[in-house]
Scaffold this motif. Sequence first.
Motif, PDB file in Angstrom:
ATOM      1  N   UNK A  50       0.809  -1.229   0.000  1.00 27.91           N
ATOM      2  CA  UNK A  50       0.000   0.000   0.000  1.00 27.91           C
ATOM      3  C   UNK A  50       0.837   1.273   0.000  1.00 27.91           C
ATOM      4  N   UNK A  51       2.104   1.142   0.410  1.00 24.69           N
ATOM      5  CA  UNK A  51       2.932   2.342   0.550  1.00 24.69           C
ATOM      6  C   UNK A  51       2.623   3.126   1.804  1.00 24.69           C
ATOM      7  N   UNK A  52       1.826   2.519   2.704  1.00 24.63           N
ATOM      8  CA  UNK A  52       1.490   3.145   3.977  1.00 24.63           C
ATOM      9  C   UNK A  52       1.952   2.245   5.107  1.00 24.63           C
ATOM     10  N   UNK A  53       2.207   2.824   6.265  1.00 21.20           N
ATOM     11  CA  UNK A  53       2.627   2.032   7.414  1.00 21.20           C
ATOM     12  C   UNK A  53       1.481   1.133   7.878  1.00 21.20           C
ATOM     13  N   UNK A  54       1.834   0.127   8.709  1.00 19.63           N
ATOM     14  CA  UNK A  54       0.788  -0.722   9.297  1.00 19.63           C
ATOM     15  C   UNK A  54      -0.222   0.140  10.053  1.00 19.63           C
ATOM     16  N   UNK A  55       0.253   1.122  10.806  1.00 15.33           N
ATOM     17  CA  UNK A  55      -0.644   1.993  11.573  1.00 15.33           C
ATOM     18  C   UNK A  55      -1.619   2.733  10.654  1.00 15.33           C
ATOM     19  N   UNK A  56      -1.098   3.278   9.558  1.00 16.68           N
ATOM     20  CA  UNK A  56      -1.953   4.006   8.613  1.00 16.68           C
ATOM     21  C   UNK A  56      -2.969   3.078   7.963  1.00 16.68           C
TER      22      UNK A  56
ATOM     23  N   UNK B  59     -10.404   1.321  10.965  1.00 20.86           N
ATOM     24  CA  UNK B  59     -10.981   2.227  11.953  1.00 20.86           C
ATOM     25  C   UNK B  59     -11.929   3.240  11.311  1.00 20.86           C
ATOM     26  N   UNK B  60     -11.484   3.915  10.263  1.00 21.62           N
ATOM     27  CA  UNK B  60     -12.294   4.984   9.668  1.00 21.62           C
ATOM     28  C   UNK B  60     -13.607   4.466   9.071  1.00 21.62           C
ATOM     29  N   UNK B  61     -13.597   3.422   8.233  1.00 17.62           N
ATOM     30  CA  UNK B  61     -14.867   2.936   7.673  1.00 17.62           C
ATOM     31  C   UNK B  61     -15.855   2.456   8.725  1.00 17.62           C
ATOM     32  N   UNK B  62     -15.342   1.952   9.857  1.00 18.30           N
ATOM     33  CA  UNK B  62     -16.216   1.444  10.909  1.00 18.30           C
ATOM     34  C   UNK B  62     -16.524   2.489  11.978  1.00 18.30           C
TER      35      UNK B  62
ATOM     36  N   UNK C 206     -10.297   4.119  19.113  1.00 20.24           N
ATOM     37  CA  UNK C 206      -9.276   3.114  18.837  1.00 20.24           C
ATOM     38  C   UNK C 206      -7.959   3.731  18.389  1.00 20.24           C
ATOM     39  N   UNK C 207      -6.856   3.088  18.806  1.00 22.05           N
ATOM     40  CA  UNK C 207      -5.519   3.645  18.576  1.00 22.05           C
ATOM     41  C   UNK C 207      -4.544   2.520  18.221  1.00 22.05           C
ATOM     42  N   UNK C 208      -3.461   2.882  17.515  1.00 21.24           N
ATOM     43  CA  UNK C 208      -2.501   1.875  17.067  1.00 21.24           C
ATOM     44  C   UNK C 208      -1.186   1.923  17.835  1.00 21.24           C
ATOM     45  N   UNK C 209      -1.209   2.429  19.037  1.00 19.16           N
ATOM     46  CA  UNK C 209      -0.039   2.364  19.912  1.00 19.16           C
ATOM     47  C   UNK C 209      -0.442   2.773  21.318  1.00 19.16           C
TER      48      UNK C 209
ATOM     49  N   UNK D 294     -12.082   0.333  22.701  1.00 22.64           N
ATOM     50  CA  UNK D 294     -13.160   0.268  23.702  1.00 22.64           C
ATOM     51  C   UNK D 294     -14.158  -0.811  23.300  1.00 22.64           C
ATOM     52  N   UNK D 295     -15.011  -1.226  24.242  1.00 26.71           N
ATOM     53  CA  UNK D 295     -16.026  -2.222  23.873  1.00 26.71           C
ATOM     54  C   UNK D 295     -17.039  -1.613  22.910  1.00 26.71           C
ATOM     55  N   UNK D 296     -17.240  -0.315  22.962  1.00 30.87           N
ATOM     56  CA  UNK D 296     -18.132   0.327  22.001  1.00 30.87           C
ATOM     57  C   UNK D 296     -17.601   0.143  20.585  1.00 30.87           C
ATOM     58  N   UNK D 297     -16.300   0.400  20.396  1.00 30.87           N
ATOM     59  CA  UNK D 297     -15.698   0.225  19.073  1.00 30.87           C
ATOM     60  C   UNK D 297     -15.580  -1.243  18.686  1.00 30.87           C
TER      61      UNK D 297
END
Length: 271
Positions: A194-200, A207-210, A215-218, A260-263
């Motif tokens: 993808x040319x993007x990091x795992x986090x991105x 995360x964004x579509x849902x 939620x966080x990646x670190x 979170x449980x909500x996410x």
Amino acid sequence: MRLLISFLLLVATCSACSLPAQPVEERLDDLGPAIQQLLNDYHAAGLALAVVDKDKVRFARGYGFRDVDQQLPVDEHTVFGIGSITKAFTASILGQLEVQGELDFYDSPQTYLPELSFSTDEMNESIRIHHLLTHSTGLSGFMTESTAILFLTENRQALLQRLQHFPPMAAAGERYDYSNMMYTLVGYIGASITGKSWQENVRTRLFAPLSMQDSYTSARAAQQAANFSLGYAVQDSLYPATVLPEKVPSRAPAGDIYSSVSDMSKWMRMW
């Protein structure tokens, strides 16, 4: 007599059907005292619970505290580390790429990571992406985990170079041996395509579509959240003692998501 018994059973069944069923949400409300008792019994600080039923969140609630000293309560938006459930997110990115024709699970990981080299020609020829995903490369999980923990690095090149020094414990696909580092390779493969990091990739593709806004990646990013939960362990005194979040730069795609449980309910509903 047989006819009478059948009639009585029918009447009893119809009577039971006529009684109003208690809503699921009300029945789940009754969990509160039992959960609080479990917190007391195990000297735990707090927890959050959600129940998802057929694309509907029936219940989402927090119990206890996310900060014991300040008595800050847990709720459905409190951010916890989700540990190895992170792997499902990492694998999902490759699943998307596979559906889009960007890779095949039977490709060699070296197709996307040309700098990767295992310790034997046989491993280089036989290990496929699906072996990384199913913990069946033949590499020792103990060896790979040890180097990831004892020699932390965010340098992809430095991490990959270590793998050529680990001898195989079995042939690819021959046995299961849990390995966080193989999921780090999975994250690197997605990044290479993808040319993007795992986090991105996690943030933009999942995360964004849902709408996973808690939620966080670190751990570093999660700790900035206003509703972040401290970690706790039980000491000899049986009082929850604060522990620091573990730093996992060498195996982030295997266990560094906080949510979170909500996410996570949104994640479950998607599946």
